[in-house]
Design a protein around this motif. Sequence first.
Motif, PDB file in Angstrom:
ATOM      1  N   PRO A  69      -2.017  -9.514  -2.918  1.00 54.04           N
ATOM      2  CA  PRO A  69      -2.314  -8.091  -2.694  1.00 54.04           C
ATOM      3  C   PRO A  69      -1.578  -7.191  -3.676  1.00 54.04           C
ATOM      4  CG  PRO A  69      -0.831  -8.914  -1.007  1.00 54.04           C
ATOM      5  CD  PRO A  69      -1.263 -10.111  -1.808  1.00 54.04           C
ATOM      6  N   ASN A  70      -2.166  -6.022  -3.915  1.00 54.85           N
ATOM      7  CA  ASN A  70      -1.566  -4.992  -4.768  1.00 54.85           C
ATOM      8  C   ASN A  70      -1.009  -3.835  -3.949  1.00 54.85           C
ATOM      9  OD1 ASN A  70      -4.194  -6.036  -6.505  1.00 54.85           O
ATOM     10  ND2 ASN A  70      -2.296  -5.906  -7.678  1.00 54.85           N
ATOM     11  N   VAL A  71      -0.765  -4.089  -2.676  1.00 56.14           N
ATOM     12  CA  VAL A  71      -0.137  -3.097  -1.796  1.00 56.14           C
ATOM     13  C   VAL A  71       0.878  -3.797  -0.910  1.00 56.14           C
ATOM     14  CG1 VAL A  71      -2.163  -1.586  -1.735  1.00 56.14           C
ATOM     15  CG2 VAL A  71      -1.870  -3.341   0.050  1.00 56.14           C
ATOM     16  N   LEU A  72       1.852  -3.019  -0.417  1.00 55.50           N
ATOM     17  CA  LEU A  72       2.716  -3.450   0.669  1.00 55.50           C
ATOM     18  C   LEU A  72       2.240  -2.711   1.903  1.00 55.50           C
ATOM     19  CD1 LEU A  72       4.468  -3.684  -2.051  1.00 55.50           C
ATOM     20  CD2 LEU A  72       6.421  -3.837  -0.513  1.00 55.50           C
ATOM     21  N   GLY A  73       1.722  -3.456   2.876  1.00 54.79           N
ATOM     22  CA  GLY A  73       1.141  -2.825   4.045  1.00 54.79           C
ATOM     23  C   GLY A  73       0.998  -3.815   5.182  1.00 54.79           C
TER      24      GLY A  73
ATOM     25  N   PRO B  54       5.728   2.144   7.640  1.00 59.13           N
ATOM     26  CA  PRO B  54       5.273   2.492   8.989  1.00 59.13           C
ATOM     27  C   PRO B  54       3.895   3.137   9.001  1.00 59.13           C
ATOM     28  CG  PRO B  54       6.800   4.147   8.201  1.00 59.13           C
ATOM     29  CD  PRO B  54       6.757   3.068   7.147  1.00 59.13           C
ATOM     30  N   GLN B  55       3.358   3.293  10.217  1.00 61.80           N
ATOM     31  CA  GLN B  55       2.164   4.087  10.493  1.00 61.80           C
ATOM     32  C   GLN B  55       0.924   3.591   9.755  1.00 61.80           C
ATOM     33  OE1 GLN B  55       3.659   8.000   9.456  1.00 61.80           O
ATOM     34  NE2 GLN B  55       4.482   8.337  11.513  1.00 61.80           N
ATOM     35  N   GLY B  56       0.847   2.298   9.538  1.00 63.58           N
ATOM     36  CA  GLY B  56      -0.343   1.725   8.920  1.00 63.58           C
ATOM     37  C   GLY B  56      -0.522   2.057   7.461  1.00 63.58           C
ATOM     38  N   GLN B  57       0.510   2.575   6.824  1.00 63.02           N
ATOM     39  CA  GLN B  57       0.392   2.902   5.401  1.00 63.02           C
ATOM     40  C   GLN B  57       0.259   1.627   4.566  1.00 63.02           C
ATOM     41  OE1 GLN B  57       3.259   6.210   4.054  1.00 63.02           O
ATOM     42  NE2 GLN B  57       4.233   5.395   5.893  1.00 63.02           N
ATOM     43  N   ALA B  58      -0.344   1.777   3.410  1.00 61.84           N
ATOM     44  CA  ALA B  58      -0.380   0.720   2.402  1.00 61.84           C
ATOM     45  C   ALA B  58       0.054   1.366   1.089  1.00 61.84           C
ATOM     46  CB  ALA B  58      -1.779   0.125   2.283  1.00 61.84           C
ATOM     47  N   ILE B  59       1.260   1.026   0.633  1.00 64.99           N
ATOM     48  CA  ILE B  59       1.827   1.644  -0.565  1.00 64.99           C
ATOM     49  C   ILE B  59       1.606   0.727  -1.746  1.00 64.99           C
ATOM     50  CG2 ILE B  59       3.949   2.442  -1.657  1.00 64.99           C
ATOM     51  CD1 ILE B  59       4.909   3.333   1.075  1.00 64.99           C
ATOM     52  N   GLY B  60       0.976   1.246  -2.788  1.00 66.60           N
ATOM     53  CA  GLY B  60       0.626   0.448  -3.947  1.00 66.60           C
ATOM     54  C   GLY B  60       1.836  -0.130  -4.653  1.00 66.60           C
TER      55      GLY B  60
ATOM     56  N   ALA C 122       2.597  -0.173  -7.644  1.00 63.25           N
ATOM     57  CA  ALA C 122       3.114   0.599  -8.770  1.00 63.25           C
ATOM     58  C   ALA C 122       4.255   1.512  -8.356  1.00 63.25           C
ATOM     59  CB  ALA C 122       2.003   1.433  -9.419  1.00 63.25           C
ATOM     60  N   SER C 123       4.441   1.700  -7.037  1.00 65.65           N
ATOM     61  CA  SER C 123       5.402   2.698  -6.573  1.00 65.65           C
ATOM     62  C   SER C 123       6.345   2.099  -5.536  1.00 65.65           C
ATOM     63  CB  SER C 123       4.662   3.915  -6.005  1.00 65.65           C
ATOM     64  OG  SER C 123       5.531   5.020  -5.870  1.00 65.65           O
ATOM     65  N   SER C 124       7.142   2.950  -4.905  1.00 68.02           N
ATOM     66  CA  SER C 124       8.143   2.491  -3.945  1.00 68.02           C
ATOM     67  C   SER C 124       8.466   3.607  -2.968  1.00 68.02           C
ATOM     68  CB  SER C 124       9.421   2.045  -4.672  1.00 68.02           C
ATOM     69  OG  SER C 124       9.945   3.103  -5.453  1.00 68.02           O
ATOM     70  N   ASP C 125       9.133   3.218  -1.868  1.00 70.09           N
ATOM     71  CA  ASP C 125       9.518   4.179  -0.834  1.00 70.09           C
ATOM     72  C   ASP C 125      10.660   3.578  -0.028  1.00 70.09           C
ATOM     73  OD1 ASP C 125       9.411   6.220   1.293  1.00 70.09           O
ATOM     74  OD2 ASP C 125       7.430   6.693   0.504  1.00 70.09           O
ATOM     75  N   ARG C 126      10.820   4.031   1.228  1.00 71.90           N
ATOM     76  CA  ARG C 126      11.907   3.533   2.074  1.00 71.90           C
ATOM     77  C   ARG C 126      11.791   2.028   2.320  1.00 71.90           C
ATOM     78  NH1 ARG C 126      14.493   7.781   4.984  1.00 71.90           N
ATOM     79  NH2 ARG C 126      13.457   9.788   4.670  1.00 71.90           N
ATOM     80  N   ASN C 127      10.579   1.501   2.279  1.00 68.15           N
ATOM     81  CA  ASN C 127      10.332   0.090   2.559  1.00 68.15           C
ATOM     82  C   ASN C 127      10.543  -0.807   1.348  1.00 68.15           C
ATOM     83  OD1 ASN C 127       7.913   1.441   1.495  1.00 68.15           O
ATOM     84  ND2 ASN C 127       6.994  -0.603   1.625  1.00 68.15           N
ATOM     85  N   GLY C 128      10.994  -0.240   0.229  1.00 68.80           N
ATOM     86  CA  GLY C 128      11.106  -1.012  -1.012  1.00 68.80           C
ATOM     87  C   GLY C 128       9.882  -0.785  -1.877  1.00 68.80           C
ATOM     88  N   GLY C 129       9.448  -1.829  -2.579  1.00 70.04           N
ATOM     89  CA  GLY C 129       8.312  -1.713  -3.482  1.00 70.04           C
ATOM     90  C   GLY C 129       8.742  -1.934  -4.918  1.00 70.04           C
TER      91      GLY C 129
END
Length: 306
Positions: free
Chosen positions: A12-16, A147-153, A155-162
């Motif tokens: 996959p190309n997302v973390l979700g 959280p909340q069913g998000q799928a973060i690509g 190419a980027s990052s957030d609180r969950n890593g990435g």
Amino acid sequence: MAVHRLDPEAWPNVLGTLPPVRRVASGDTVVTETLDAAGVDASGRTRAVPPNPMNGPVFVEGAEPGDALRVEILRMDPARDSGWTRGALSATAVDPEAVRELPPRDLVGWVIDRDARTVRLERPEPGLAHLVLPFAPMIGCFGVAPPQGQAIGTASSDRNGGNMDWRGFGPGCSVSFPVSVPGALFFLGDCHACQGDGEIVGTGVETACEVEVRLTVEKGRRLGWPRGETASRIFTVGNARPLDQALQHATTEMAAWLVGDYGLTPAGAAHLMGQVVRYEVGNVFNPAYTMICSIEKRWLPGRAQV
């Protein structure tokens, strides 16, 4: 504690919140071979589309929202003899008026000597024939489902890593991510043979690696942003753009850690951080930039100072 071999069939190309490809117990170890950032495997075959296809997700039994997932990077070995970078500085890393003078962002080949554990340019530019770098592997993109069913690509990052691209995410480092979904859903990929601070050409030396990690649930450990440690220091991670916001996230998380786990007052945390904190840039290329805030363990309360 079991050891699991993960051989993906899709990347996959997302973390979700995706269906897990493997379920493991807390404390188990996972061994897997990654693709490079362009989706190419160890044999040179294109298996997935860019950017940064991931292995996973791995469901860790017992992980629930409000916990943390500790990821210990135990081993990273090159899976092939080649890597690649881009041939120009990123426009995000230079003055605006200098952008028009940048060379083309062509792919540049690198040679990885798996026996000597070194990295060198395939066709050195003038003056760089001497450049032989140590193989210093790192994971560019890893983390858990947001959280909340998000799928973060990827190419980027957030609180969950990435896609954080900090050169410190290598063997001997452990990172704890805030868990937002049952099982945490852990993803891993985008390995680099080496990279400087900031990922200022938009890549490290991109390659495929065999990676071994241990996944452990930390019950009731509520985190705002990723926290980690090496043998000599603790660190926090902030991901955002602009860069000052990433720094604010990392700094806030470090202050909370010192107060919550080390018993310092807010003023005490300020005294300590103000004099001994160190910052490193993970990346200034991706949609979210990454800042690392670290403190050497010798300065922490209860540690002998030498």
